[in-house]
Structure formats: structure tokens, C-alpha cells
Enzyme design. Structure first.
Site, PDB file in Angstrom:
ATOM      1  N   GLU A  39      27.672  -7.412  59.438  1.00 46.28           N
ATOM      2  CA  GLU A  39      28.500  -8.084  58.433  1.00 46.28           C
ATOM      3  C   GLU A  39      28.817  -9.495  58.920  1.00 46.28           C
ATOM      4  O   GLU A  39      28.516  -9.855  60.057  1.00 46.28           O
ATOM      5  CB  GLU A  39      29.788  -7.285  58.191  1.00 46.28           C
ATOM      6  CG  GLU A  39      29.520  -5.939  57.526  1.00 46.28           C
ATOM      7  CD  GLU A  39      30.757  -5.103  57.287  1.00 46.28           C
ATOM      8  OE1 GLU A  39      31.845  -5.462  57.779  1.00 46.28           O
ATOM      9  OE2 GLU A  39      30.631  -4.078  56.606  1.00 46.28           O
ATOM     10  N   HIS A  66      38.224 -11.280  50.125  1.00 52.27           N
ATOM     11  CA  HIS A  66      36.840 -10.836  50.320  1.00 52.27           C
ATOM     12  C   HIS A  66      35.971 -11.681  49.394  1.00 52.27           C
ATOM     13  O   HIS A  66      36.297 -11.841  48.216  1.00 52.27           O
ATOM     14  CB  HIS A  66      36.702  -9.351  49.992  1.00 52.27           C
ATOM     15  CG  HIS A  66      35.450  -8.759  50.531  1.00 52.27           C
ATOM     16  ND1 HIS A  66      34.209  -9.066  50.024  1.00 52.27           N
ATOM     17  CD2 HIS A  66      35.233  -7.904  51.556  1.00 52.27           C
ATOM     18  CE1 HIS A  66      33.285  -8.417  50.719  1.00 52.27           C
ATOM     19  NE2 HIS A  66      33.880  -7.697  51.654  1.00 52.27           N
ATOM     20  N   ARG A  87      34.110 -14.586  56.681  1.00 57.00           N
ATOM     21  CA  ARG A  87      34.640 -14.437  55.323  1.00 57.00           C
ATOM     22  C   ARG A  87      35.392 -15.628  54.761  1.00 57.00           C
ATOM     23  O   ARG A  87      35.295 -15.938  53.588  1.00 57.00           O
ATOM     24  CB  ARG A  87      35.624 -13.289  55.347  1.00 57.00           C
ATOM     25  CG  ARG A  87      35.017 -12.100  54.793  1.00 57.00           C
ATOM     26  CD  ARG A  87      35.949 -10.984  54.849  1.00 57.00           C
ATOM     27  NE  ARG A  87      35.093  -9.850  55.065  1.00 57.00           N
ATOM     28  CZ  ARG A  87      35.494  -8.637  55.193  1.00 57.00           C
ATOM     29  NH1 ARG A  87      36.773  -8.381  55.161  1.00 57.00           N
ATOM     30  NH2 ARG A  87      34.657  -7.662  55.367  1.00 57.00           N
ATOM     31  N   HIS A  95      42.163  -9.212  49.661  1.00 61.49           N
ATOM     32  CA  HIS A  95      41.562  -8.020  50.271  1.00 61.49           C
ATOM     33  C   HIS A  95      42.385  -7.459  51.426  1.00 61.49           C
ATOM     34  O   HIS A  95      42.529  -6.247  51.568  1.00 61.49           O
ATOM     35  CB  HIS A  95      40.166  -8.423  50.763  1.00 61.49           C
ATOM     36  CG  HIS A  95      39.364  -7.324  51.365  1.00 61.49           C
ATOM     37  ND1 HIS A  95      38.985  -6.213  50.638  1.00 61.49           N
ATOM     38  CD2 HIS A  95      38.840  -7.153  52.617  1.00 61.49           C
ATOM     39  CE1 HIS A  95      38.265  -5.413  51.410  1.00 61.49           C
ATOM     40  NE2 HIS A  95      38.178  -5.957  52.623  1.00 61.49           N
ATOM     41  N   ARG A  99      40.515 -12.057  60.103  1.00 60.68           N
ATOM     42  CA  ARG A  99      39.976 -10.808  60.641  1.00 60.68           C
ATOM     43  C   ARG A  99      38.453 -10.766  60.557  1.00 60.68           C
ATOM     44  O   ARG A  99      37.863 -11.109  59.528  1.00 60.68           O
ATOM     45  CB  ARG A  99      40.541  -9.630  59.842  1.00 60.68           C
ATOM     46  CG  ARG A  99      39.911  -8.294  60.166  1.00 60.68           C
ATOM     47  CD  ARG A  99      40.529  -7.206  59.330  1.00 60.68           C
ATOM     48  NE  ARG A  99      40.171  -7.335  57.942  1.00 60.68           N
ATOM     49  CZ  ARG A  99      39.265  -6.577  57.319  1.00 60.68           C
ATOM     50  NH1 ARG A  99      38.609  -5.642  57.986  1.00 60.68           N
ATOM     51  NH2 ARG A  99      39.003  -6.751  56.042  1.00 60.68           N
ATOM     52  N   LEU A 123      39.684  -0.972  60.374  1.00 61.41           N
ATOM     53  CA  LEU A 123      39.718   0.473  60.615  1.00 61.41           C
ATOM     54  C   LEU A 123      39.844   0.705  62.117  1.00 61.41           C
ATOM     55  O   LEU A 123      40.582   1.585  62.577  1.00 61.41           O
ATOM     56  CB  LEU A 123      38.454   1.142  60.069  1.00 61.41           C
ATOM     57  CG  LEU A 123      38.318   1.174  58.543  1.00 61.41           C
ATOM     58  CD1 LEU A 123      36.956   1.716  58.124  1.00 61.41           C
ATOM     59  CD2 LEU A 123      39.417   2.007  57.892  1.00 61.41           C
TER      60      LEU A 123
END
Ligand code: FAD
Ligand code: SIN
Length: 522
Positions: free
Chosen positions: A113, A241, A288, A349, A384, A390
Site C-alpha cells: 500500500e 483516504h 495518502r 477515514h 498514519r 490495526l
């Protein structure tokens, strides 16, 4: 009614549920969830969970990627600790029953990602969160020491204030004795006393009109801790996002995972031109904040409502094998991702900041821990790295569980806690006041506290929020308690903190981008 539990956990997502499972052998545990246990941000997670598994990946690379994304504001010690702890916590999830995709060789099928220099995202198809949540819920429901309270809404923390004692904003003085919670089905308010309380209430996406977050994400924990005089940090770093499905009437916005860009998907303007390389050498897989800003800019200069994610050049069998849910969702609105480009827009997000915690998940209030999206651990800094949340949730739940267990025997239940006093009389017909203010608040944040900010926009947002704040507080004082009113009040508290901290941050850094302070050249 008054309940007593050694450990009280507010929230059933990855942070709350894994904390509950880890303390349950050491005392009685209550887990409160304002909806059913499964309705969490965790359940919606698509891309996966970041962890170093095989060469050529190394801890050093994951640490560096996290620090680069965080734009100089991460706590390097915390980053190293979390990254090195990741493999053990992944194994814990597997032991609890979560399955991550593997290749025919037996090795994990790792995804990539934005901002990651290696393939390191463990995933379950494109619905990793759902897989994890189900494993947790199965474990929780079968543990004899855990009592589940679904559709129970935590209203406020109980502190010395409720005993009539004045608590100054001096952290050492405040103690948490539990919460008042509203049984949403029976419409009754109960007192939950605890020796240790864990706040794991997740995100705040519903502050904005367009968000990937489910409706439960209203920042309740942050607002409760703020009202109890806890400490917050980094609230200005709201992550958008880059790619949610453009489908204007749908709430929450359906996420198009970043892993699709890791798989080869390319962002294009509506006339089919790739544009990300104008903004960053990493193209569609830049971090992002950069991608979301670039899309925002392209949409503004072209006056268009969306850009495209193009996957039509990819192997179509592999594409739908990896992203079956996205394929199904897009088909349901007439888009075949094998042949059609996917219209996407940025959406609120994730909140990088929140309730400040130390390396053991302890907040600045005694007997109170926080973990997951509601907390600020120092891992994310100003932005982030994808799929690190998670990971943060499970690592800090684990550390908090160990710390809490080591203290539980020295803590006693607080006596003489008064019952909740509900003196409100206003009728439920006044719902229109709540829904109208909720909408207005979302517009304020979407228009003035979004991807690109300015001093003027922030001031306007604060002025407008102040009006809604006063109206809502007055309504709260007069009304019978309702979930909708509590959520609005909480979001206004959270919004106040976001604007205030954005105003104090007189620079552009990470997710806080303001036209008044151009970013430093890197
Ligand atoms: P949550 O999972 O949101 O759980 C919050 C819990 O608190 C819920 O049970 C809720 O009912 C409860 N709660 C809240 N308020 C109250 C109250 N007042 N009273 C009682 N209960 C309350 N991160 C990744 O790392 N990888 C990904 O691939 C990824 N994909 C994502 C995709 C989407 C669409 C979204 C929305 C997020 C994604 N994220 C991802 C972010 C990640 O899912 C969340 O940050 C993380 O799951 C938060 O976990 P949590 O346990 O802190 O909170
Ligand atoms: C995604 O799958 O793109 C979301 C990942 C994340 O939010 O970490």
C-alpha cells in the site's frame, strides 16, 4: 441498576475486544458496545495489517516507512516497539482464528500500500477486518468471564467530579471509577463501576459529510475523556483516504482499498490522463496525504466531482480473485472493474491523534486506559502509514492488558457513586434540531477543516461551531438523554479540539496542510 466489574471495556473493535480477551483470565470483564459487537470500524477494514514477515523486508524498512509517513512527528521509540511486536501479535490473531491469505507455496500473500517500500500487508481477500472481527467475537462470546452489553451507550466517565469533588486539570488528581451507560433498548441509564476502564471507542469520521467510517464512529471516547479533563494530542491530523467509491447518496462511502493501487491500479483524471507523477515520483502509491491532496487539487482545477482508478489493464481473473467484495459492490452499481474505470473521491477515514497514552496504553487519568483509533500513542505522528492502525490497536491493547493485570489487585471499587440524574423533559419531536445541527456540523468540517485548510477557514469553522455548540448544550440540559444528542455533543467536542489544535499548528505538516504556511521543501 449498578454493575461491578474488575475490567470495563468500552468498544468491541480490535482494540477493545483483544484487551478484553487478554484480561479475562484475571477478573470479571464487561464489554460495552453501542451497537452489536460486530458493528465496528474494524469490521470494515479492507487492505489488512502491516507486519514484517520475510526477507527482503526488515524491521528497519517498516520503521523508516512509518517515520517518513509521520513527517517528523512520530515517537521513534514507539515506532520501533510496535514494528518489532507486530509478528507476535499477528500470531495471536491467527491463534484466535483469523485467517490470512497464503500463496500456494504456503507463504503469506503479502500486499503493498501507499508509503510502504515492501510488500508487507497481511490480508484476508479485501475484507480483512471482517475476518478479524468474527474471530474476536467468537472468542468473546465463549469466554465465561466476559459479559457482553450490546446496544449500551457509554455517556460519561465517572470521576471524582461525580462525588462532588473539584478536579483541576492536573492529571495526577483525576481517577476513573467506571461509566454511566444508556441501555438503548430499554431506555434506562445504568452505573458501571470498575477497577480499570479501557476506552476503545474508535474513530470520528462522522464529523465529515463524506466518510468511510460507519455511523458508530462519533468520537465518543475522546469527548468523554476530554470532559473528564484527560489529555489529548495531535487532533488536527485527520486522514482522508484518497479513494472511496464515488456514489454520492451512499453513507458510509464504500472504500476502494489502497491495495488495489499496490496491485497495479492507476489514478487518472476523467479524460484518462495519469496525473500522480506530476505530484510525486511514487505516483499512485505515494503516501495518502499526498495522493488525497493531489486528487483534491485535480478535482478543483478541473471542476470535476471525481477521478478514476483504472484497473482495466490488470489480469482480470487475478483482480477479482483478490478483490471479490469490491468487484461485487461495483457491479451492484453498474461498474465492472475488469472493463470500467472506478470513479473515486477522497473521504474522511482516520484520526491520527486522540487520547494521549503512554507506552502501556495508560491515559493521563488514573485507572483509565485507551487503545486503538481513539488513542494517540505516538506511532502515527502527522500521518498514519496505511495498515498500521490495526497493528497499533492490537499492540497497545496487549501492553495495556499486561499493565492493567499487574495493578488490578491493588485497586478497590469506589463507593458512594450517585445514580445518573436525568432531569430532562424535552420531547423526542425535537429530533429535527439534532439532525439539522448534525448536518450543519458535517458541512462546516467538510468545507473548512478538510484536506486543505487556512487560518480564515479555521476561524470561520470555529465561529460556526460555537453557535451549534451553545444550542446543543442547551438542548442537552433540557432533554431526555438520547443517543443522537449524545453523539452530536461528542462530535462537537471532538471538532472543537481538531480546530483548536489546527489553529495552534502554525505550519503545514503531514495531514495538516494550510495555504497560510507553505510546506517545507524536503
Ligand atoms: P472500532 O473497531 O471502531 O471499534 C469501536 C467500538 O467502540 C465499537 O464497538 C463501538 O460500538 C464502540 N463504541 C463507540 N462509542 C461507544 C459508546 N459511546 N458506548 C459504547 N460503545 C461505543 N486500518 C488498517 O490498519 N488496515 C486496513 O485495511 C484498514 N481499512 C479500513 C477500512 C475502512 C473502511 C475503515 C473505516 C477503516 C479502516 N482502517 C484500516 C482503520 C481501522 O479499521 C480502524 O482504525 C480500527 O479498526 C479501529 O479499531 P478500534 O478497536 O480502535 O475501534
Ligand atoms: C485500505 O485498505 O486502503 C485502508 C487501509 C488503511 O486504512 O490502513
Amino acid at each position: 441498576m449498578e454493575y461491578k466489574f474488575d475490567f470495563l471495556v468500552i468498544g468491541s473493535g480490535l482494540a477493545g475486544a483483544s484487551f478484553a480477551l487478554k484480561v479475562a483470565d484475571y477478573g470479571k470483564v464487561a464489554i460495552l458496545s453501542k451497537d452489536v459487537l460486530e458493528e465496528t470500524n474494524t469490521s470494515y477494514a479492507q487492505g489488512g495489517i502491516a507486519a514484517v514477515t520475510y526477507e527482503p523486508d526488515t524491521y528497519k524498512k517498516h520503521i523508516e516507512d512509518t517515520l517518513i509517513a509521520g513527517d517528523g512527528l512520530c515517537n521513534a521509540e514507539i515506532v520501533e516497539m510496535v514494528v518489532k511486536e507486530a509478528p507476535r501479535q499477528i500470531q495471536q490473531l491467527i491463534d484466535w482464528g483469523a485467517r490470512f491469505d497464503k500463496k500456494s507455496s504456503g507463504k503469506f500473500d503479502l500486499a503493498k500500500e501507499g508509503g510502504h517500500s515492501e510488500y508487507r500487508i497481511l490480508h484476508h481477500k479485501d475484507n480483512t477486518g471482517n475476518e478479524i472481527q468474527h474471530a474476536l467475537v467468537n472468542k468473546i462470546k465463549s469466554h465465561p468471564n466476559i459479559s457482553v452489553f450490546e446496544n449500551f451507550f457509554a455517556i460519561d466517565l465517572i470521576t471524582q467530579h461525580h462525588l462532588g469533588k473539584l478536579v483541576k486539570r492536573i492529571h495526577d488528581n483525576t481517577e476513573c471509577y467506571g461509566v454511566y451507560a444508556f441501555d438503548l433498548k430499554k431506555k434506562e441509564i445504568h452505573t458501571f463501576l470498575s477497577k480499570i476502564t479501557m476506552v476503545a471507542t474508535g474513530g470520528t469520521g462522522n464529523l465529515y459529510s463524506t466518510t468511510t467510517n460507519p455511523v458508530i464512529a462519533t468520537g465518543d471516547g475522546i469527548a468523554m475523556v476530554f470532559r473528564a479533563k484527560g489529555t489529548m494530542e495531535n487532533m488536527e491530523f485527520v486522514q482522508f483516504h484518497p479513494t472511496s467509491l464515488y456514489n454520492p447518496d451512499e453513507r458510509p462511502s464504500f472504500l476502494i482499498t489502497e491495495a488495489m493501487r499496490g496491485f497495479g491500479g492507476v489514478l487518472k483524471t476523467q479524460d484518462g490522463i495519469e496525473f500522480m507523477h506530476k505530484y510525486d515520483d511514487r505516483g499512485s502509491l505515494a503516501p495518502r496525504d499526498i495522493v488525497a491532496r493531489a486528487i483534491d487539487n485535480e478535482m478543483k482545477i478541473r471542476g470535476e466531482d471525481f477521478v478514476y482508478l483504472d484497473c482495466t489493464h490488470l489480469d482480470s481473473n487475478k483482480l477479482i480473485e483478490h478483490f471479490p467484495n469490491i468487484h461485487e459492490k461495483c457491479l451492484s452499481i453498474g461498474i465492472d472493474i475488469r472493463k470500467d474505470k472506478i470513479p473515486v473521491v477522497p473521504a474522511a477515514h482516520y484520526l491520527c491523534g486522540g487520547i494521549k497514552i503512554d507506552k502501556n496504553g495508560q491515559t493521563w487519568i488514573h485507572r483509565l486506559y485507551a487503545a486503538g483509533e481513539t488513542a494517540s500513542s505516538g506511532l502515527h505522528g502527522a500521518n498514519r502509514l496505511a495498515s498500521n492502525s490495526l497493528l497499533e490497536a492490537i499492540v497497545f491493547a496487549d501492553r495495556a492488558a499486561k499493565d492493567a493485570v499487574s495493578k488490578i489487585n491493588s485497586i478497590k471499587f469506589q463507593k458512594d457513586i450517585p445514580k445518573w440524574y436525568d432531569k430532562g423533559t424535552t420531547h423526542p419531536e425535537e429530533m429535527v434540531l439534532i439532525t439539522q445541527n448534525y448536518r450543519e456540523m458535517q458541512q462546516i468540517f467538510s468545507n473548512y477543516v478538510g484536506i486543505v485548510r487556512s487560518n480564515l477557514r479555521l476561524k470561520r469553522a470555529m465561529d460556526r461551531l460555537e453557535i451549534i455548540y451553545k444550542e446543543t448544550e442547551e438542548l442537552y440540559r433540557k432533554s431526555k438523554i438520547s443517543k443522537q444528542l449524545c453523539e452530536l455533543r461528542n462530535l462537537i467536542n471532538v471538532g472543537y479540539l481538531i480546530i483548536k489544535m489546527a489553529q495552534r499548528r502554525e505550519m503545514s505538516i503531514g495531514l495538516h496542510y494550510t495555504i497560510d504556511y507553505p510546506p517545507k521543501k524536503k
